[in-house]
Design a protein around this motif. Structure first.
Motif, PDB file in Angstrom:
ATOM      1  N   MET A   1      38.356  44.664  24.935  1.00 43.70           N
ATOM      2  CA  MET A   1      37.813  43.385  25.398  1.00 43.70           C
ATOM      3  C   MET A   1      37.395  43.462  26.868  1.00 43.70           C
ATOM      4  SD  MET A   1      37.071  40.121  25.370  1.00 43.70           S
ATOM      5  CE  MET A   1      37.726  39.070  24.117  1.00 43.70           C
ATOM      6  N   ILE A   2      38.363  43.707  27.776  1.00 43.80           N
ATOM      7  CA  ILE A   2      38.073  43.834  29.204  1.00 43.80           C
ATOM      8  C   ILE A   2      38.595  45.177  29.702  1.00 43.80           C
ATOM      9  CG2 ILE A   2      38.540  42.937  31.523  1.00 43.80           C
ATOM     10  CD1 ILE A   2      38.729  40.181  30.388  1.00 43.80           C
ATOM     11  N   ALA A   3      37.738  45.918  30.370  1.00 43.27           N
ATOM     12  CA  ALA A   3      38.139  47.173  30.997  1.00 43.27           C
ATOM     13  C   ALA A   3      37.619  47.190  32.428  1.00 43.27           C
ATOM     14  CB  ALA A   3      37.603  48.369  30.213  1.00 43.27           C
ATOM     15  N   ILE A   4      38.533  47.299  33.380  1.00 43.07           N
ATOM     16  CA  ILE A   4      38.185  47.377  34.802  1.00 43.07           C
ATOM     17  C   ILE A   4      38.656  48.727  35.316  1.00 43.07           C
ATOM     18  CG2 ILE A   4      38.565  46.371  37.091  1.00 43.07           C
ATOM     19  CD1 ILE A   4      39.113  43.699  35.714  1.00 43.07           C
ATOM     20  N   LYS A   5      37.732  49.482  35.904  1.00 43.25           N
ATOM     21  CA  LYS A   5      38.063  50.821  36.364  1.00 43.25           C
ATOM     22  C   LYS A   5      37.578  51.037  37.795  1.00 43.25           C
ATOM     23  CE  LYS A   5      37.856  52.904  31.733  1.00 43.25           C
ATOM     24  NZ  LYS A   5      37.241  53.958  30.876  1.00 43.25           N
ATOM     25  N   ASN A   6      38.510  51.394  38.658  1.00 47.09           N
ATOM     26  CA  ASN A   6      38.212  51.757  40.050  1.00 47.09           C
ATOM     27  C   ASN A   6      37.396  50.674  40.764  1.00 47.09           C
ATOM     28  OD1 ASN A   6      39.466  54.337  39.698  1.00 47.09           O
ATOM     29  ND2 ASN A   6      37.581  55.070  38.729  1.00 47.09           N
ATOM     30  N   LEU A   7      37.724  49.416  40.520  1.00 45.63           N
ATOM     31  CA  LEU A   7      36.965  48.312  41.097  1.00 45.63           C
ATOM     32  C   LEU A   7      37.256  48.164  42.587  1.00 45.63           C
ATOM     33  CD1 LEU A   7      35.182  45.749  40.838  1.00 45.63           C
ATOM     34  CD2 LEU A   7      37.275  44.491  40.281  1.00 45.63           C
ATOM     35  N   THR A   8      36.184  48.200  43.373  1.00 44.86           N
ATOM     36  CA  THR A   8      36.274  47.965  44.812  1.00 44.86           C
ATOM     37  C   THR A   8      35.312  46.846  45.169  1.00 44.86           C
ATOM     38  OG1 THR A   8      36.851  50.270  45.285  1.00 44.86           O
ATOM     39  CG2 THR A   8      35.990  48.967  47.116  1.00 44.86           C
ATOM     40  N   PHE A   9      35.811  45.881  45.957  1.00 39.22           N
ATOM     41  CA  PHE A   9      34.964  44.736  46.331  1.00 39.22           C
ATOM     42  C   PHE A   9      35.408  44.191  47.678  1.00 39.22           C
ATOM     43  CE2 PHE A   9      34.216  40.186  46.652  1.00 39.22           C
ATOM     44  CZ  PHE A   9      32.853  40.110  46.428  1.00 39.22           C
ATOM     45  N   ASN A  10      34.403  43.769  48.463  1.00 43.02           N
ATOM     46  CA  ASN A  10      34.680  43.098  49.730  1.00 43.02           C
ATOM     47  C   ASN A  10      33.532  42.170  50.056  1.00 43.02           C
ATOM     48  OD1 ASN A  10      36.075  42.367  51.970  1.00 43.02           O
ATOM     49  ND2 ASN A  10      35.753  44.264  53.103  1.00 43.02           N
ATOM     50  N   TYR A  11      33.848  41.061  50.722  1.00 39.14           N
ATOM     51  CA  TYR A  11      32.813  40.119  51.127  1.00 39.14           C
ATOM     52  C   TYR A  11      32.090  40.594  52.385  1.00 39.14           C
ATOM     53  CZ  TYR A  11      34.473  36.637  47.788  1.00 39.14           C
ATOM     54  OH  TYR A  11      34.805  35.963  46.639  1.00 39.14           O
ATOM     55  N   ALA A  12      32.804  41.238  53.298  1.00 38.20           N
ATOM     56  CA  ALA A  12      32.217  41.744  54.540  1.00 38.20           C
ATOM     57  C   ALA A  12      32.467  43.242  54.623  1.00 38.20           C
ATOM     58  CB  ALA A  12      32.825  41.042  55.753  1.00 38.20           C
ATOM     59  N   LYS A  13      31.402  44.000  54.789  1.00 38.79           N
ATOM     60  CA  LYS A  13      31.497  45.461  54.694  1.00 38.79           C
ATOM     61  C   LYS A  13      32.407  46.079  55.748  1.00 38.79           C
ATOM     62  CE  LYS A  13      28.596  45.610  51.285  1.00 38.79           C
ATOM     63  NZ  LYS A  13      29.090  45.933  49.935  1.00 38.79           N
ATOM     64  N   LYS A  14      32.537  45.433  56.908  1.00 43.75           N
ATOM     65  CA  LYS A  14      33.314  46.015  57.995  1.00 43.75           C
ATOM     66  C   LYS A  14      34.806  45.712  57.864  1.00 43.75           C
ATOM     67  CE  LYS A  14      29.534  46.030  61.375  1.00 43.75           C
ATOM     68  NZ  LYS A  14      29.090  45.591  62.723  1.00 43.75           N
ATOM     69  N   GLN A  15      35.178  44.869  56.932  1.00 45.33           N
ATOM     70  CA  GLN A  15      36.578  44.522  56.754  1.00 45.33           C
ATOM     71  C   GLN A  15      37.213  45.388  55.675  1.00 45.33           C
ATOM     72  OE1 GLN A  15      36.863  40.344  55.950  1.00 45.33           O
ATOM     73  NE2 GLN A  15      35.925  39.723  57.887  1.00 45.33           N
ATOM     74  N   GLN A  16      38.541  45.325  55.618  1.00 44.56           N
ATOM     75  CA  GLN A  16      39.269  46.048  54.584  1.00 44.56           C
ATOM     76  C   GLN A  16      38.920  45.444  53.227  1.00 44.56           C
ATOM     77  OE1 GLN A  16      43.481  46.186  55.229  1.00 44.56           O
ATOM     78  NE2 GLN A  16      43.937  47.026  53.209  1.00 44.56           N
ATOM     79  N   PRO A  17      38.674  46.268  52.203  1.00 42.88           N
ATOM     80  CA  PRO A  17      38.296  45.741  50.886  1.00 42.88           C
ATOM     81  C   PRO A  17      39.332  44.772  50.328  1.00 42.88           C
ATOM     82  CG  PRO A  17      37.957  48.116  50.984  1.00 42.88           C
ATOM     83  CD  PRO A  17      38.695  47.745  52.230  1.00 42.88           C
ATOM     84  N   LEU A  18      38.837  43.710  49.682  1.00 38.60           N
ATOM     85  CA  LEU A  18      39.733  42.777  49.014  1.00 38.60           C
ATOM     86  C   LEU A  18      40.398  43.463  47.825  1.00 38.60           C
ATOM     87  CD1 LEU A  18      40.838  39.896  48.693  1.00 38.60           C
ATOM     88  CD2 LEU A  18      38.791  39.348  47.360  1.00 38.60           C
ATOM     89  N   PHE A  19      39.609  44.242  47.067  1.00 37.17           N
ATOM     90  CA  PHE A  19      40.130  45.065  45.977  1.00 37.17           C
ATOM     91  C   PHE A  19      39.766  46.514  46.252  1.00 37.17           C
ATOM     92  CE2 PHE A  19      38.912  41.083  43.559  1.00 37.17           C
ATOM     93  CZ  PHE A  19      40.180  40.546  43.632  1.00 37.17           C
ATOM     94  N   ASN A  20      40.695  47.418  45.991  1.00 35.39           N
ATOM     95  CA  ASN A  20      40.458  48.830  46.252  1.00 35.39           C
ATOM     96  C   ASN A  20      40.913  49.647  45.048  1.00 35.39           C
ATOM     97  OD1 ASN A  20      39.823  51.210  47.508  1.00 35.39           O
ATOM     98  ND2 ASN A  20      41.612  51.243  48.838  1.00 35.39           N
ATOM     99  N   GLU A  21      39.937  50.105  44.252  1.00 36.13           N
ATOM    100  CA  GLU A  21      40.189  50.923  43.069  1.00 36.13           C
ATOM    101  C   GLU A  21      41.152  50.217  42.104  1.00 36.13           C
ATOM    102  OE1 GLU A  21      41.345  54.819  44.269  1.00 36.13           O
ATOM    103  OE2 GLU A  21      39.357  55.322  45.037  1.00 36.13           O
TER     104      GLU A  21
END
Length: 276
Positions: free
Chosen positions: A1-21
């Motif tokens: 149903m749902i598969a999330i793999k190595n998801l990385t996301f951030n709102y501002a590129k210079k900040q620490q990622p909100l999600f990291n892998e």
């Protein structure tokens, strides 16, 4: 149903990622509770799942689709009830006539039953309803779509006590085995009897991904008169004594999700081996 793999996301590129892998897999036939402190990214993760936000890296697959592509074949099978929403100045009846056709599995009889259970006025403008009434209508419509994936962000906010009871009853009694429900909430007590799996976010990672049966087979949740003893992993004072978490010696315990969340959120090291 749902598969999330190595998801990385951030709102501002210079900040620490909100999600990291970030990694996660979810299957149909369950109600999943998504928990985390304020700012942990619960709503952001939900929006990534349904394609309202796009990952910086990694992959998300929903029913074999990439949600960021917003394909109609996926959108007709996913419904999102946001904590913040806008409804048009039309009646419930007109809203249903305008939108039900987008969902092939829509169950009109179920919707009518839910509207009756929630005591909603079918001919009154949605804009003239209270926030709680609007939320009850959106929940009713979401369940009536029969989508394989239902995503509910703080669904009990704005509901009075009787409506919360009705929400639990209609959610438990309206789902099919091929559906998956994800509930993001701070109001754990409102939904803990519905949830059968817990995802807990902290510092960009899932610090727990476990079913309640598995948790209850490893940990015991009880009320005692004293919080002293080496076997107690975590305790909180309550009227009449202490709510405590201890290792499970035999059988299976009803899981106190709020107590478990507080224990893990407060960084109790002696619980790590049980939740990771």
């Amino acid at each position: 149903m749902i598969a999330i793999k190595n998801l990385t996301f951030n709102y501002a590129k210079k900040q620490q990622p909100l999600f990291n892998e970030l990694d996660c897999e979810l299957q149909t036939g369950s109600i999943v509770g998504l928990l985390g402190k304020n700012g942990a990214g619960k709503t952001t993760l939900l929006k990534l799942m349904i394609g309202l936000l796009f990952p910086d890296k990694g992959d998300i697959s929903i029913l074999g689709h990439e949600p960021s592509k917003r394909q109609p074949s996926l959108l007709q099978d996913v419904f999102f009830v946001s904590e913040e929403f806008h409804l048009p100045s039309i009646s419930i009846n007109n809203y249903v006539r305008a939108n039900a056709a987008f969902y092939p599995r829509f169950d009109k009889e179920l919707l009518l039953r839910l509207i009756k259970d929630f005591e909603l006025p079918e001919t009154k403008s949605l804009q003239k309803l209270s926030y709680g009434q609007k939320k009850k209508f959106l929940i009713s419509f979401a369940l009536a779509t029969k989508c394989h994936l239902l995503v509910l962000d703080e669904p009990t906010n704005g509901l009075d006590i009787p409506s919360k009871s009705i929400f639990r009853k209609v959610l438990a009694g309206s789902l099919d085995e091929d559906q998956l429900v994800i509930i993001s909430t701070h109001q754990v007590k409102d939904v803990e009897n519905l949830i059968d799996k817990v995802l807990m976010l902290d510092n960009g990672k899932f610090i727990m991904q476990k079913g309640l049966y598995e948790i209850g087979s490893q940990l015991n949740f009880s009320t005692v008169s004293s919080a002293e003893g080496e076997h107690i992993l975590y305790s909180e004072m309550v009227p009449g004594g202490f709510r405590v978490i201890t290792p499970q010696e035999n059988g299976n315990s009803n899981v106190d999700i709020e107590l478990l969340f507080n224990a893990i959120a407060n960084g109790h090291e002696n619980l790590k081996k049980y939740v990771q």
